[in-house]
Design an enzyme around this catalytic site. Structure first.
Site: not given
Ligand code: GLP
Length: 248
Positions: A67, A136, A138, A143
């Site tokens: 992304d 959540n 994702h 989402e």
């Molecule tokens: C972000 C990214 C995801 C990631 C997730 C968890 O928003 N777009 O690809 O896996 O949220 O992030 P973190 O590893 O900082 O908890």
């Protein structure tokens, strides 16, 4: 599903980096699907260390990221382009031409989604997709929704995601509200999926994702349907799951 229980974040990072290393060693020109967020940083550090020691060669590897924020240029320090460059790419021998992310500056959503889907097809699919888990549920920026989105799409980020990611932005910075993300179909078509999860704050959502119903309300729950899913998680993240029940 294979589950590797790690004692803590450091151990999770080493175990996951070992799995990615094995992929790179077994197929030197593999396509790695990569992720951003706090969780993979330790994995990337470990891969860099092994590259420096001469144990890993990324000269033929290709990468495609999940992304990118819409509206951010690759040079913006908050962009995922910048994250990947500083946390991995500039420290290893991967040719930058072999690295692909959605173009956050492309205004034409349809064009960008088609372009990015085309790149994944051109690469011949993903050999191993690394995934973190949002609070959540994702994955990438898919989402919670009423249906699974198949291909690359532009999403309006949920308030909880915007708040979770706001910790990484300075006070006066504008936090993007939209992002381009790889879709669920592209993720599920990856030959192998490596899900990494750390921390007690992810324990409930990890339990929902792996043991609850498969539903677009918890996007990561679709991973239950993948036939080559590996989870590396620390004890805290696994604390609400009975591993023996799950792997029966
Ligand atoms: C972000 C990214 C995801 C990631 C997730 C968890 O928003 N777009 O690809 O896996 O949220 O992030 P973190 O590893 O900082 O908890």
């Amino acid at each position: 599903m294979r589950i590797y229980k790690a004692s803590d974040y450091h151990d999770m990072s080493r175990k996951a980096a070992n799995i990615i290393s094995a992929q790179v060693i077994m197929k030197a020109d593999c396509v790695l699907g990569l992720a951003t967020g706090s969780t993979p940083i330790g994995i990337y550090k470990q891969l860099i260390e092994w590259y420096r020691k001469g144990d890993l060669d990324f000269g033929e590897v290709k990468t495609v990221n999940l992304d990118e924020y819409k509206g951010l240029s690759p040079n913006n320090v908050q962009s995922y382009h910048y994250f990947m460059k500083t946390n991995l790419f500039e420290h290893i021998n991967i040719p930058m031409d072999n690295t692909y992310l959605p173009n956050g500056l492309e205004e034409n959503v349809e064009f960008e989604c088609q372009r990015f889907n085309g790149i994944i097809d051109m690469l011949g699919g993903i050999d191993m997709q690394l995934l973190g888990l949002g609070h959540n549920g994702h994955i990438g920026f898919n989402e919670p929704d009423e249906a699974f989105e198949k291909g690359t799409h532009c999403v309006a980020l949920t308030q909880s995601t915007i708040e979770a990611n706001s910790r990484l932005f300075a006070k006066d910075e504008i936090i993007p509200k939209y992002a381009y993300t790889m879709g669920i179909r592209s993720i599920m078509l990856a030959k192998k999926i490596l899900l990494v999860v750390s921390g007690i704050d992810k324990a409930d959502i990890l339990k929902d994702a792996l043991t609850g119903p498969v539903t677009p309300a918890v996007p990561a729950s679709i991973l239950q349907m993948h036939n080559d899913l590996t989870l590396v998680a620390d004890e805290a993240a696994l604390s609400k799951i009975n591993i023996n029940e799950l792997t029966k």
